[in-house]
Design an enzyme around this catalytic site. Structure first.
Site, short mmCIF file in Angstrom:
data_model
loop_
_atom_site.label_atom_id
_atom_site.label_comp_id
_atom_site.label_asym_id
_atom_site.label_seq_id
_atom_site.Cartn_x
_atom_site.Cartn_y
_atom_site.Cartn_z
N GLU A 95 0.77 -1.35 -0.09
CA GLU A 95 0.06 0.10 -0.03
C GLU A 95 1.08 1.24 -0.07
OE1 GLU A 95 -2.53 -1.56 3.12
OE2 GLU A 95 -1.51 -0.39 4.60
N TYR B 98 9.18 17.29 10.24
CA TYR B 98 10.13 16.40 10.33
C TYR B 98 11.50 16.65 9.71
CZ TYR B 98 5.72 14.05 8.87
OH TYR B 98 4.31 13.82 8.88
N CYS C 213 3.70 33.70 11.10
CA CYS C 213 4.38 34.55 12.33
C CYS C 213 4.86 33.61 13.11
CB CYS C 213 3.28 35.46 13.00
SG CYS C 213 3.11 36.87 11.87
N GLU C 214 5.81 32.75 12.57
CA GLU C 214 6.54 31.85 13.62
C GLU C 214 8.04 31.71 12.93
OE1 GLU C 214 5.60 28.31 15.23
OE2 GLU C 214 3.29 28.65 15.26
N1 LLP Z 1 -0.30 2.01 4.95
C1 LLP Z 1 -0.41 2.68 6.27
C2 LLP Z 1 -1.09 1.80 7.03
C3 LLP Z 1 0.07 3.84 6.59
O1 LLP Z 1 -0.17 4.12 7.95
C4 LLP Z 1 0.79 4.50 5.61
C5 LLP Z 1 1.48 5.72 5.98
C6 LLP Z 1 0.81 3.98 4.39
C7 LLP Z 1 0.30 2.71 3.93
C8 LLP Z 1 1.67 4.76 3.41
O2 LLP Z 1 2.82 5.06 3.48
P1 LLP Z 1 4.00 5.54 2.26
O3 LLP Z 1 4.13 4.65 1.07
O4 LLP Z 1 3.43 6.84 1.79
O5 LLP Z 1 5.26 5.85 2.66
N2 LLP Z 1 3.32 12.53 6.73
C9 LLP Z 1 4.23 11.81 6.51
C10 LLP Z 1 4.28 10.31 6.39
C11 LLP Z 1 3.14 9.55 7.07
C12 LLP Z 1 3.10 8.03 6.65
C13 LLP Z 1 1.86 7.65 7.43
N3 LLP Z 1 1.33 6.40 7.23
C14 LLP Z 1 5.46 12.31 5.62
O6 LLP Z 1 5.33 13.40 5.02
O7 LLP Z 1 6.64 11.92 5.47
#
Ligand code: LLP
Length: 431
Positions: free
Chosen positions: A284, A327, A354-355
């Protein structure tokens, strides 16, 4: 040297950045900035590359696009068109998925801290549910016993680009520990569930194959225990997302062929050895599919020189792109109207909030900047607009889809009315 993608969806035409055949400068003038832009061709290319890499090794494969990375309806439609399934994490994402035309059985819900009314919603929608805790399982069963169910396992091995995105291991709130997994399947089977899946997701932004393999090995062993002790076989085994993409020039991309070959060889040999049935191999990915297909265009309104720093003030801040602040993430920045000019000054790129922390990039070597220049912030197709806010009462920016020289607005710019939307004054303040 200006970094452009080795793929042709980003091009330098006479010093101007083009995306999927469209001038970014034209877009900036037509729709104003800040502006998210997404390349349809690049999304399709990323999806197909991934699918083909997997299909080389096995034919029962499903790719669940992780909607949280970018939930724009147009994008969901493109991916549905490509044959994607969908990973969703909230009732809102289920709602959008159905609007985009996904069938309930193509949608896998993986939530955490899920409320009873949300479970009822999922049951009514008919999507497949991936269980995150024994509590959630028992509450679901008291509402409805589904025909098919999956359990999210915490395989103890986590990985990711930052500690906030590691989703397995001892500190992680996600999934069911090995010690409770048998109990979970036992409860589900006892209640009358007939078809099963098993799932893990270890983290996000992973650029090496090793952690995926180690965790997959563990998941397959746990699946074997379930098979042995409860005579359950699996309709699907889901190894989660997390496939990383390079953000920095020096970062090496994930070796996709190695990932596909090693993961599928392990999968095929273990489903045979452990007699796990004939499950689909599922993943996924979110970031891998949309990240590099998107850019954020922002206009320079201020050049401020202090005795210590040169700041460029732009019209996008962490209200629109929170990853650098949240991050410490690096996003490469290029000057969309000056691709042929030499990079000779070092700047900090600052947003309008404003930060003090509202800095999108530190110490970047760029061509000499003037007010009015347009910056393109790369790799913002995933976890960009979806993580935006109206902080400092700044309406969210629009999103445009581009394809083969055409463009279309797929999300409108918010306005001041959107800041008022849903707000009410109590009677005693109405005077
Ligand atoms: N499946 C589940 C259960 C997840 O929690 C996530 C991401 C994915 C798949 C997809 O992950 P990907 O392939 O996109 O790495 N906001 C953060 C990333 C948070 C991901 C949360 N879960 C960022 O900007 O790096």
């Amino acid at each position: 040297m200006v970094f452009l993608s080795p793929h042709k969806f980003l091009e330098n035409k006479g010093g101007v950045l083009y995306i999927d055949g469209v001038s970014t400068i034209e877009l900036a003038y037509k729709f104003d900035t800040p502006l998210y832009v997404l390349s349809e061709n690049r999304v399709r290319e990323n999806f197909r590359r991934l699918r083909e890499a997997l299909l080389k090794h096995h034919d029962k494969v499903r790719i669940y696009y992780s909607a949280k990375a970018n939930t724009s309806l147009a994008l969901l439609k493109i991916l549905r068109d490509e044959g994607a399934y969908l990973d969703v994490v909230s009732p809102g994402e289920v709602f959008l998925a159905l609007k985009a035309g996904f069938q309930p059985e193509e949608i896998l819900f993986t939530g955490t801290s899920v409320r009873d009314d949300e479970l009822e919603f999922l049951v009514r929608a008919g999507v497949t549910i991936n269980i995150d805790s024994l509590s959630q399982l028992k509450r679901l069963i008291s509402i409805h016993v589904p025909e098919v169910l999956s359990i999210r396992v915490n395989p103890e091995i986590g990985a990711g680009h930052h500690k906030h995105v590691i989703t397995a291991g001892r500190d992680s709130k996600f999934g069911i520990w090995e010690t409770d997994v048998i109990r979970a399947y036992e409860i589900a089977k006892g209640a009358g569930v007939r078809r099963f899946g098993i799932h893990m997701h270890i983290g996000s932004g992973i650029l090496s194959v090793e952690p995926f393999l180690l965790a997959a090995q563990k998941l397959l062993e746990i699946a074997y225990r379930v098979r042995r002790e409860l005579e359950i076989t699996f309709e699907f085994i889901d190894f989660g997302g997390g496939l990383g993409v390079p953000y920095k020039l020096e970062e090496k991309p994930l070796n996709l062929d190695e990932y596909a070959e090693k993961m599928l060889n392990l999968f095929k040999s273990k489903i045979r050895e452990y007699d796990l049935g004939e499950p689909f191999f599922c993943i996924e990915p979110g970031r891998y599919i949309v990240c590099d297909a998107g850019i954020l265009l922002t206009r320079v309104n201020t050049v401020k020189v202090t005795p210590f720093k040169k700041f460029i003030g732009v019209d996008a801040g962490f209200n629109l792109l929170i990853r650098p602040v949240m991050y410490g993430a690096y996003h490469h920045i290029i000057v969309a109207n000056k691709l042929n000019e030499p990079e000779k000054e070092v700047y900090d790129v600052a947003g309008p909030l404003c930060e003090s922390g509202d800095i999108l990039a530190r110490d970047r070597l760029l061509p000499e900047i003037h007010e009015g220049d347009i910056l393109a912030i790369l790799n913002t197709g995933a976890y960009g607009l979806v993580m935006s806010s109206q902080y400092n009462s700044r309406p969210r920016c629009p999103e445009v889809l581009v394809k083969d020289g055409k463009y279309a607005l797929i999300r409108e710019r918010e306005n001041f009315e959107d800041l008022l939307r849903g707000q009410r004054l109590p009677e005693w303040l109405k005077h």
